[in-house]
Design an enzyme around this catalytic site. Structure first.
Site, PDB file in Angstrom:
ATOM      1  N   LYS A  10      33.968 -26.618  -6.449  1.00 14.60           N
ATOM      2  CA  LYS A  10      32.784 -27.182  -7.094  1.00 14.60           C
ATOM      3  C   LYS A  10      32.081 -26.140  -7.979  1.00 14.60           C
ATOM      4  O   LYS A  10      32.330 -24.931  -7.847  1.00 14.60           O
ATOM      5  CB  LYS A  10      31.838 -27.736  -6.023  1.00 14.60           C
ATOM      6  CG  LYS A  10      32.425 -28.959  -5.272  1.00 14.60           C
ATOM      7  CD  LYS A  10      31.418 -29.542  -4.287  1.00 14.60           C
ATOM      8  CE  LYS A  10      31.964 -30.794  -3.607  1.00 14.60           C
ATOM      9  NZ  LYS A  10      30.967 -31.412  -2.694  1.00 14.60           N
ATOM     10  N   TYR A  50      33.131 -40.403  -7.462  1.00 15.28           N
ATOM     11  CA  TYR A  50      32.409 -40.614  -6.198  1.00 15.28           C
ATOM     12  C   TYR A  50      31.994 -42.078  -6.008  1.00 15.28           C
ATOM     13  O   TYR A  50      31.000 -42.348  -5.319  1.00 15.28           O
ATOM     14  CB  TYR A  50      31.195 -39.699  -6.138  1.00 15.28           C
ATOM     15  CG  TYR A  50      31.516 -38.256  -5.759  1.00 15.28           C
ATOM     16  CD1 TYR A  50      32.028 -37.938  -4.489  1.00 15.28           C
ATOM     17  CD2 TYR A  50      31.297 -37.211  -6.645  1.00 15.28           C
ATOM     18  CE1 TYR A  50      32.310 -36.624  -4.133  1.00 15.28           C
ATOM     19  CE2 TYR A  50      31.577 -35.876  -6.289  1.00 15.28           C
ATOM     20  CZ  TYR A  50      32.085 -35.605  -5.034  1.00 15.28           C
ATOM     21  OH  TYR A  50      32.357 -34.297  -4.666  1.00 15.28           O
ATOM     22  N   ASN A 114      28.178 -27.406  -1.763  1.00 12.83           N
ATOM     23  CA  ASN A 114      28.986 -26.958  -0.628  1.00 12.83           C
ATOM     24  C   ASN A 114      30.380 -26.491  -1.023  1.00 12.83           C
ATOM     25  O   ASN A 114      31.322 -26.552  -0.242  1.00 12.83           O
ATOM     26  CB  ASN A 114      29.005 -28.017   0.480  1.00 12.83           C
ATOM     27  CG  ASN A 114      29.596 -29.321   0.012  1.00 12.83           C
ATOM     28  OD1 ASN A 114      29.991 -29.458  -1.150  1.00 12.83           O
ATOM     29  ND2 ASN A 114      29.680 -30.296   0.909  1.00 12.83           N
ATOM     30  N   HIS A 117      35.447 -29.790  -2.427  1.00  5.82           N
ATOM     31  CA  HIS A 117      35.679 -31.190  -2.034  1.00  5.82           C
ATOM     32  C   HIS A 117      37.116 -31.286  -1.555  1.00  5.82           C
ATOM     33  O   HIS A 117      38.004 -30.672  -2.137  1.00  5.82           O
ATOM     34  CB  HIS A 117      35.498 -32.130  -3.238  1.00  5.82           C
ATOM     35  CG  HIS A 117      36.070 -33.503  -2.984  1.00  5.82           C
ATOM     36  ND1 HIS A 117      35.329 -34.523  -2.433  1.00  5.82           N
ATOM     37  CD2 HIS A 117      37.334 -34.004  -3.149  1.00  5.82           C
ATOM     38  CE1 HIS A 117      36.097 -35.597  -2.276  1.00  5.82           C
ATOM     39  NE2 HIS A 117      37.323 -35.305  -2.715  1.00  5.82           N
ATOM     40  N   GLU A 128      42.506 -39.931  -5.560  1.00  6.01           N
ATOM     41  CA  GLU A 128      41.839 -38.757  -6.122  1.00  6.01           C
ATOM     42  C   GLU A 128      42.801 -37.876  -6.920  1.00  6.01           C
ATOM     43  O   GLU A 128      42.414 -37.313  -7.949  1.00  6.01           O
ATOM     44  CB  GLU A 128      41.189 -37.948  -4.995  1.00  6.01           C
ATOM     45  CG  GLU A 128      40.010 -38.690  -4.370  1.00  6.01           C
ATOM     46  CD  GLU A 128      39.355 -37.918  -3.239  1.00  6.01           C
ATOM     47  OE1 GLU A 128      38.363 -38.420  -2.680  1.00  6.01           O
ATOM     48  OE2 GLU A 128      39.830 -36.813  -2.894  1.00  6.01           O
TER      49      GLU A 128
HETATM   50  N1  UDP Z   1      26.250 -34.828  -0.092  1.00  2.00           N
HETATM   51  C1  UDP Z   1      24.910 -34.546  -0.347  1.00  2.00           C
HETATM   52  N2  UDP Z   1      23.967 -34.953   0.554  1.00  2.00           N
HETATM   53  C2  UDP Z   1      24.293 -35.632   1.691  1.00  2.00           C
HETATM   54  C3  UDP Z   1      25.645 -35.921   1.952  1.00  2.00           C
HETATM   55  C4  UDP Z   1      26.605 -35.502   1.040  1.00  2.00           C
HETATM   56  O1  UDP Z   1      24.602 -33.945  -1.371  1.00  2.00           O
HETATM   57  O2  UDP Z   1      23.389 -35.977   2.472  1.00  2.00           O
HETATM   58  C5  UDP Z   1      27.276 -34.397  -1.056  1.00  2.00           C
HETATM   59  C6  UDP Z   1      28.056 -33.174  -0.580  1.00  2.00           C
HETATM   60  O3  UDP Z   1      28.303 -32.338  -1.715  1.00  2.00           O
HETATM   61  C7  UDP Z   1      29.350 -33.781  -0.079  1.00  2.00           C
HETATM   62  C8  UDP Z   1      29.538 -34.966  -1.029  1.00  2.00           C
HETATM   63  O4  UDP Z   1      28.215 -35.439  -1.250  1.00  2.00           O
HETATM   64  O5  UDP Z   1      30.424 -32.853  -0.133  1.00  2.00           O
HETATM   65  C9  UDP Z   1      30.374 -36.104  -0.499  1.00  2.00           C
HETATM   66  O6  UDP Z   1      29.880 -36.502   0.763  1.00  2.00           O
HETATM   67  P1  UDP Z   1      30.876 -36.762   1.976  1.00  2.00           P
HETATM   68  O7  UDP Z   1      30.092 -37.382   3.080  1.00  2.00           O
HETATM   69  O8  UDP Z   1      32.092 -37.483   1.500  1.00  2.00           O
HETATM   70  O9  UDP Z   1      31.255 -35.264   2.449  1.00  2.00           O
HETATM   71  P2  UDP Z   1      32.630 -34.444   2.328  1.00  2.00           P
HETATM   72  O10 UDP Z   1      33.748 -35.435   2.450  1.00  2.00           O
HETATM   73  O11 UDP Z   1      32.602 -33.744   0.992  1.00  2.00           O
HETATM   74  O12 UDP Z   1      32.580 -33.468   3.467  1.00  2.00           O
HETATM   75 MG    MG Z   2      34.126 -37.175   1.386  1.00  2.00          MG
END
Ligand code: UDP
Ligand code: MG
Length: 134
Positions: A10, A50, A114, A117, A128
């Protein structure tokens, strides 16, 4: 069986010169990098990527962040359940809950920023990977 996952580095991690260190973690864990490119998504492209999160309160902030600078997209392959193995290396979505030694624990700045992805199922890996690589 050899499985595949999409991994994105990211903008927060690309900006802090962590691309090499993140790739090294996967290569050291015997993943194969099958394809890789640096791209910058538009806000609209991030919304399409997304789409599963449509309606969630964090979506706009997430898509603004994901289109704020270049990202690195890659296809990782390994023996066995690649999706699960990649997810264990990256750690929990919230870096404050991620296990020590995981990428998110070691590098991430916040839940949104974070650093990486990864696909969450075989199904999403297919979609994806096709989004970034034809
Ligand atoms: N995210 C965020 N706030 C939240 C939850 C998710 O900004 O409360 C962002 C975070 O960058 C995350 C992405 O949205 O990686 C996708 O969310 P997901 O639940 O799919 O998490 P991941 O699969 O990336 O662990
Ligand atoms: Mg996810």
């Amino acid at each position: 069986m050899r499985g595949r996952s999409l991994l994105l580095i990211k903008p927060d991690a690309v900006e802090r010169n962590l691309t090499g260190q993140i790739i090294l973690r996967f290569e050291s864990a015997r993943f194969k990098v099958l394809a890789m490119k640096m791209v910058r998504l538009t806000y609209e492209e991030a919304r399409r990527f997304y789409a599963v999160h449509e309606g969630r309160p964090f979506l706009e902030e997430l898509c603004s962040f994901m289109s704020s600078g270049p990202i690195v997209a890659m296809v990782l392959e390994s023996d066995g359940d690649t999706v699960s193995k990649v997810r264990s290396l990256i750690g929990s979505t919230d870096p404050s809950k991620a296990a020590p030694g995981t990428i998110r624990h070691d590098f991430a700045l916040s839940v949104t920023k974070n650093s990486v992805h990864a696909s969450d199922s075989e199904e999403s890996a297919k979609t994806e990977i096709a989004f970034f690589f034809s």
